[in-house]
Design an enzyme around this catalytic site. Structure first.
Site, PDB file in Angstrom:
ATOM      1  N   ASP A  67      61.434   2.980 -18.560  1.00  0.00           N
ATOM      2  CA  ASP A  67      60.103   2.942 -17.945  1.00  0.00           C
ATOM      3  C   ASP A  67      58.987   3.050 -18.970  1.00  0.00           C
ATOM      4  O   ASP A  67      59.230   3.318 -20.143  1.00  0.00           O
ATOM      5  CB  ASP A  67      59.982   4.051 -16.883  1.00  0.00           C
ATOM      6  CG  ASP A  67      60.485   5.407 -17.374  1.00  0.00           C
ATOM      7  OD1 ASP A  67      60.734   5.557 -18.589  1.00  0.00           O
ATOM      8  OD2 ASP A  67      60.624   6.316 -16.543  1.00  0.00           O
ATOM      9  N   ASN A 136      61.569  16.224  -8.646  1.00  0.00           N
ATOM     10  CA  ASN A 136      61.733  15.706  -7.277  1.00  0.00           C
ATOM     11  C   ASN A 136      62.920  14.748  -7.152  1.00  0.00           C
ATOM     12  O   ASN A 136      63.055  14.073  -6.145  1.00  0.00           O
ATOM     13  CB  ASN A 136      60.433  15.015  -6.816  1.00  0.00           C
ATOM     14  CG  ASN A 136      60.064  13.830  -7.704  1.00  0.00           C
ATOM     15  OD1 ASN A 136      60.824  13.446  -8.584  1.00  0.00           O
ATOM     16  ND2 ASN A 136      58.899  13.246  -7.457  1.00  0.00           N
ATOM     17  N   HIS A 138      63.533  12.135  -9.172  1.00  0.00           N
ATOM     18  CA  HIS A 138      63.345  10.751  -9.638  1.00  0.00           C
ATOM     19  C   HIS A 138      64.188  10.475 -10.883  1.00  0.00           C
ATOM     20  O   HIS A 138      64.448  11.356 -11.692  1.00  0.00           O
ATOM     21  CB  HIS A 138      61.867  10.387  -9.825  1.00  0.00           C
ATOM     22  CG  HIS A 138      61.170  10.976 -11.002  1.00  0.00           C
ATOM     23  ND1 HIS A 138      59.938  11.575 -10.924  1.00  0.00           N
ATOM     24  CD2 HIS A 138      61.502  11.028 -12.308  1.00  0.00           C
ATOM     25  CE1 HIS A 138      59.552  11.972 -12.120  1.00  0.00           C
ATOM     26  NE2 HIS A 138      60.486  11.653 -12.972  1.00  0.00           N
ATOM     27  N   GLU A 143      60.510   7.057  -7.705  1.00  0.00           N
ATOM     28  CA  GLU A 143      60.075   8.236  -6.963  1.00  0.00           C
ATOM     29  C   GLU A 143      60.726   8.260  -5.578  1.00  0.00           C
ATOM     30  O   GLU A 143      61.128   7.206  -5.055  1.00  0.00           O
ATOM     31  CB  GLU A 143      58.550   8.198  -6.802  1.00  0.00           C
ATOM     32  CG  GLU A 143      57.775   8.267  -8.111  1.00  0.00           C
ATOM     33  CD  GLU A 143      57.654   9.673  -8.683  1.00  0.00           C
ATOM     34  OE1 GLU A 143      58.596  10.477  -8.555  1.00  0.00           O
ATOM     35  OE2 GLU A 143      56.596   9.958  -9.274  1.00  0.00           O
TER      36      GLU A 143
HETATM   37  C1  GLP Z   1      59.537  11.474 -16.684  1.00  0.00           C
HETATM   38  C2  GLP Z   1      60.443  10.287 -17.041  1.00  0.00           C
HETATM   39  C3  GLP Z   1      61.851  10.517 -16.565  1.00  0.00           C
HETATM   40  C4  GLP Z   1      62.335  11.898 -16.977  1.00  0.00           C
HETATM   41  C5  GLP Z   1      61.441  12.932 -16.336  1.00  0.00           C
HETATM   42  C6  GLP Z   1      61.884  14.356 -16.619  1.00  0.00           C
HETATM   43  O1  GLP Z   1      59.067  11.426 -15.393  1.00  0.00           O
HETATM   44  N1  GLP Z   1      59.981   9.060 -16.505  1.00  0.00           N
HETATM   45  O2  GLP Z   1      62.699   9.510 -17.108  1.00  0.00           O
HETATM   46  O3  GLP Z   1      63.666  12.082 -16.570  1.00  0.00           O
HETATM   47  O4  GLP Z   1      60.143  12.733 -16.867  1.00  0.00           O
HETATM   48  O5  GLP Z   1      61.355  14.814 -17.830  1.00  0.00           O
HETATM   49  P1  GLP Z   1      61.828  16.086 -18.579  1.00  0.00           P
HETATM   50  O6  GLP Z   1      63.101  15.735 -19.257  1.00  0.00           O
HETATM   51  O7  GLP Z   1      60.725  16.355 -19.550  1.00  0.00           O
HETATM   52  O8  GLP Z   1      61.992  17.177 -17.574  1.00  0.00           O
END
Ligand code: GLP
Length: 245
Positions: A67, A136, A138, A143
């Site tokens: 992404d 959440n 995702h 989402e």
């Molecule tokens: C963002 C990314 C996700 C990732 C999420 C969790 O939203 N798009 O790919 O898994 O953050 O991030 P973290 O690893 O910092 O908790």
């Protein structure tokens, strides 16, 4: 779905890095599906160490990222292109031309998304897909919503994601409200999927992902249907499952 519990974050990163190193060693031209967020940072550092020790060669490796934020250029230090360059690509012998991140500045996001799916397809799909997980549920930026989106698409980020990501930005106004993300269909087509989660804040969503109903309200729950999905957690992220046993 297989659950692998490590005692802490460092041990989890070592285990996941070993898996990716084995993939690259066995198939030097592997297509790696890569993720951003704070969770994979230690795993990338382990891969860089293996490369520096002469134990890993990225020269034929190809990558596709999940992404990118809409409206951030690749040289913006909060963009996911910048993150990947900084945490991995600039530190190993990968050919940047073989690394792909959606272009969040594309004038025509729909065309960019379709082109991105073409790129993944032209490489023969993803061999091993790394995932983090949002609070959440995702994955990528898919989402919670009424259905599982299949292809790469433009997404409006939820308030909970915008709030979670605000920690990386100076002000709330700077936090992007939209992103381009690979769809659930592309993620599910990967030959192997590896999800990482660390810390207490992820414990409930890991439990729901693995043992709750398969529902687009918890996008990661779809991985229950994947034939080769591994979930790596540390003890804290395991704590809700452990308490239910
Ligand atoms: C963002 C990314 C996700 C990732 C999420 C969790 O939203 N798009 O790919 O898994 O953050 O991030 P973290 O690893 O910092 O908790």
């Amino acid at each position: 779905m297989k659950l692998i519990v490590s005692k802490d974050y460092a041990e989890m990163c070592q285990k996941v890095a070993r898996l990716f190193a084995a993939q690259i060693t066995l198939k030097p031209a592997s297509v790696l599906g890569l993720a951003t967020g704070s969770t994979p940072v230690g795993m990338y550092a382990e891969l860089v160490t293996k490369y520096k020790e002469g134990r890993l060669d990225f020269s034929a490796v190809r990558t596709v990222n999940l992404d990118e934020y809409v409206g951030l250029t690749g040289d913006n230090d909060q963009s996911y292109r910048y993150f990947m360059n900084h945490n991995l690509f600039d530190l190993v012998n990968i050919d940047k031309a073989n690394t792909h991140v959606p272009n969040g500045m594309a004038a025509d996001p729909a065309a960019e998304c379709a082109a991105y799916d073409q790129v993944v397809e032209s490489m023969g799909g993803v061999d091993i897909q790394l995932l983090g997980i949002g609070n959440n549920g995702h994955i990528g930026f898919n989402e919670p919503c009424g259905h599982f989106p299949v292809d790469t698409h433009l997404v409006d980020l939820t308030e909970s994601t915008i709030t979670a990501n605000a920690r990386f930005f100076a002000t709330m106004d700077e936090v992007p409200r939209q992103a381009l993300t690979m769809g659930i269909g592309t993620i599910m087509k990967a030959k192997k999927v590896v999800l990482m989660a660390s810390g207490k804040a992820k414990a409930q969503i890991i439990r729901d992902t693995m043992f709750g109903p398969v529902t687009p309200n918890v996008p990661a729950s779809v991985l229950q249907l994947h034939p080769d999905a591994l979930v790596f957690v540390d003890e804290e992220a395991y704590s809700v499952i452990a308490a239910e046993k």
